[in-house]
Motif scaffolding. Structure first.
Motif, PDB file in Angstrom:
ATOM      1  N   GLN A  59      56.773  48.066  13.842  1.00 35.30           N
ATOM      2  CA  GLN A  59      55.499  48.732  14.083  1.00 35.30           C
ATOM      3  C   GLN A  59      55.125  48.748  15.558  1.00 35.30           C
ATOM      4  N   SER A  60      55.537  47.740  16.284  1.00 35.01           N
ATOM      5  CA  SER A  60      55.139  47.633  17.692  1.00 35.01           C
ATOM      6  C   SER A  60      55.781  48.699  18.567  1.00 35.01           C
ATOM      7  N   THR A  61      56.783  49.405  18.049  1.00 34.28           N
ATOM      8  CA  THR A  61      57.453  50.423  18.859  1.00 34.28           C
ATOM      9  C   THR A  61      56.995  51.828  18.529  1.00 34.28           C
ATOM     10  N   LYS A  62      56.119  51.965  17.560  1.00 30.82           N
ATOM     11  CA  LYS A  62      55.669  53.304  17.175  1.00 30.82           C
ATOM     12  C   LYS A  62      54.642  53.794  18.187  1.00 30.82           C
ATOM     13  N   PHE A  63      55.005  54.854  18.893  1.00 33.28           N
ATOM     14  CA  PHE A  63      54.179  55.317  19.994  1.00 33.28           C
ATOM     15  C   PHE A  63      53.328  56.531  19.646  1.00 33.28           C
ATOM     16  N   THR A  64      53.744  57.325  18.672  1.00 38.06           N
ATOM     17  CA  THR A  64      52.951  58.504  18.366  1.00 38.06           C
ATOM     18  C   THR A  64      51.900  58.167  17.326  1.00 38.06           C
ATOM     19  N   GLU A  65      50.786  58.841  17.407  1.00 41.44           N
ATOM     20  CA  GLU A  65      49.686  58.591  16.478  1.00 41.44           C
ATOM     21  C   GLU A  65      50.102  58.928  15.051  1.00 41.44           C
ATOM     22  N   GLU A  66      50.884  59.976  14.888  1.00 35.81           N
ATOM     23  CA  GLU A  66      51.343  60.377  13.562  1.00 35.81           C
ATOM     24  C   GLU A  66      52.188  59.276  12.910  1.00 35.81           C
ATOM     25  N   ARG A 120      64.633  50.532  21.331  1.00 34.52           N
ATOM     26  CA  ARG A 120      65.518  49.373  21.163  1.00 34.52           C
ATOM     27  C   ARG A 120      65.239  48.329  22.235  1.00 34.52           C
ATOM     28  N   ARG A 121      65.102  48.782  23.480  1.00 35.90           N
ATOM     29  CA  ARG A 121      64.824  47.843  24.579  1.00 35.90           C
ATOM     30  C   ARG A 121      63.455  47.183  24.410  1.00 35.90           C
ATOM     31  N   GLU A 122      62.464  47.963  23.986  1.00 38.18           N
ATOM     32  CA  GLU A 122      61.119  47.422  23.778  1.00 38.18           C
ATOM     33  C   GLU A 122      61.115  46.369  22.668  1.00 38.18           C
ATOM     34  N   VAL A 123      61.786  46.669  21.558  1.00 39.55           N
ATOM     35  CA  VAL A 123      61.837  45.721  20.448  1.00 39.55           C
ATOM     36  C   VAL A 123      62.536  44.441  20.887  1.00 39.55           C
ATOM     37  N   LEU A 124      63.623  44.555  21.634  1.00 36.54           N
ATOM     38  CA  LEU A 124      64.348  43.375  22.110  1.00 36.54           C
ATOM     39  C   LEU A 124      63.451  42.518  22.997  1.00 36.54           C
ATOM     40  N   LYS A 125      62.740  43.142  23.929  1.00 33.60           N
ATOM     41  CA  LYS A 125      61.838  42.381  24.811  1.00 33.60           C
ATOM     42  C   LYS A 125      60.754  41.676  23.999  1.00 33.60           C
ATOM     43  N   SER A 129      60.240  37.419  23.291  1.00 29.20           N
ATOM     44  CA  SER A 129      59.027  36.695  23.660  1.00 29.20           C
ATOM     45  C   SER A 129      58.128  36.382  22.466  1.00 29.20           C
ATOM     46  N   LEU A 130      58.576  36.698  21.261  1.00 29.55           N
ATOM     47  CA  LEU A 130      57.749  36.533  20.066  1.00 29.55           C
ATOM     48  C   LEU A 130      57.202  35.113  19.871  1.00 29.55           C
ATOM     49  N   PRO A 131      58.004  34.053  19.993  1.00 31.75           N
ATOM     50  CA  PRO A 131      57.414  32.716  19.822  1.00 31.75           C
ATOM     51  C   PRO A 131      56.301  32.443  20.841  1.00 31.75           C
ATOM     52  N   GLY A 132      56.500  32.862  22.074  1.00 27.08           N
ATOM     53  CA  GLY A 132      55.480  32.670  23.103  1.00 27.08           C
ATOM     54  C   GLY A 132      54.214  33.445  22.797  1.00 27.08           C
ATOM     55  N   LEU A 133      54.365  34.665  22.270  1.00 20.50           N
ATOM     56  CA  LEU A 133      53.198  35.453  21.883  1.00 20.50           C
ATOM     57  C   LEU A 133      52.412  34.750  20.783  1.00 20.50           C
ATOM     58  N   CYS A 134      53.132  34.012  19.938  1.00 21.59           N
ATOM     59  CA  CYS A 134      52.499  33.251  18.846  1.00 21.59           C
ATOM     60  C   CYS A 134      52.064  31.858  19.297  1.00 21.59           C
ATOM     61  N   ARG A 135      52.263  31.571  20.570  1.00 24.91           N
ATOM     62  CA  ARG A 135      51.929  30.256  21.145  1.00 24.91           C
ATOM     63  C   ARG A 135      52.725  29.135  20.494  1.00 24.91           C
ATOM     64  N   LEU A 136      54.010  29.419  20.292  1.00 23.41           N
ATOM     65  CA  LEU A 136      54.942  28.441  19.746  1.00 23.41           C
ATOM     66  C   LEU A 136      56.063  28.228  20.748  1.00 23.41           C
ATOM     67  N   SER A 137      56.807  27.169  20.547  1.00 23.81           N
ATOM     68  CA  SER A 137      57.977  26.906  21.385  1.00 23.81           C
ATOM     69  C   SER A 137      59.212  27.368  20.640  1.00 23.81           C
ATOM     70  N   PRO A 138      60.222  27.765  21.338  1.00 25.08           N
ATOM     71  CA  PRO A 138      60.282  28.023  22.773  1.00 25.08           C
ATOM     72  C   PRO A 138      59.511  29.305  23.075  1.00 25.08           C
ATOM     73  N   HIS A 139      59.051  29.441  24.280  1.00 29.29           N
ATOM     74  CA  HIS A 139      58.265  30.626  24.623  1.00 29.29           C
ATOM     75  C   HIS A 139      59.125  31.873  24.709  1.00 29.29           C
ATOM     76  N   GLN A 140      60.398  31.689  24.918  1.00 20.88           N
ATOM     77  CA  GLN A 140      61.329  32.806  25.088  1.00 20.88           C
ATOM     78  C   GLN A 140      62.606  32.487  24.329  1.00 20.88           C
ATOM     79  N   CYS A 141      63.128  33.446  23.588  1.00 22.65           N
ATOM     80  CA  CYS A 141      64.406  33.289  22.899  1.00 22.65           C
ATOM     81  C   CYS A 141      65.480  34.071  23.633  1.00 22.65           C
TER      82      CYS A 141
END
Length: 149
Positions: A59-66, A120-125, A129-141
């Motif tokens: 869902q985080s990569t969907k850029f168009t409103e439609e 693809r690049r956006e989802v990978l990034k 960083s998903l654990p860090g966004l959730c305030r969990l360790s490790p901050h970066q995978c």
């Protein structure tokens, strides 16, 4: 007090390095690594295979409103799946298992073949960083991209 904290940090670092190291002897992987992987699999399964994280990443990569309206109708939006993703990641006790679970989610995304180029690049990034966004360790995978793309 500072010495005790420093000693504890050093012990944890040594333990982490010894657990994550893979030793190959005669072409056979160390059974300790296999046990860790099995333990991670169990933790990941208890966390519902991080389904909400998979939803969030898609869902985080969907850029168009439609596309966003369509996703909202099908599975809800990222504002709902993100907190559930964090809850699922929190259920995974070991840090390295969180990253292993996120890597598995990324491999599933790759197998679906839905993501190309910029998405693809956006989802990978985001996944890294998903654990860090959730305030969990490790901050970066560290997700090995050569196995994904």
């Amino acid at each position: 007090m500072a010495k005790v904290i420093m000693f504890g940090a050093i012990c944890l670092a040594i333990l982490f390095m010894s657990v994550t190291a893979t030793v190959t002897i005669g072409g056979v992987e160390n059974p300790i690594r296999e046990q860790i992987s099995q333990r991670c699999q169990q933790q990941i399964q208890r966390a519902q295979n991080l389904r909400s994280c998979d939803e969030y990443l898609r869902q985080s990569t969907k850029f168009t409103e439609e596309e966003e309206i369509l996703m909202d109708q099908q599975t809800g939006d990222w504002r709902q799946s993100f907190p559930r993703c964090c809850e699922q990641l929190e259920q995974i006790e070991e840090e390295q298992c969180r990253c292993e679970g996120i890597t598995q989610v990324m491999q599933q995304e790759q197998q679906r073949g839905e993501l190309q180029g910029r998405e693809r690049r956006e989802v990978l990034k985001t996944a890294q960083s998903l654990p860090g966004l959730c305030r969990l360790s490790p901050h970066q995978c560290d997700i090995p991209t050569r196995s994904l793309f």
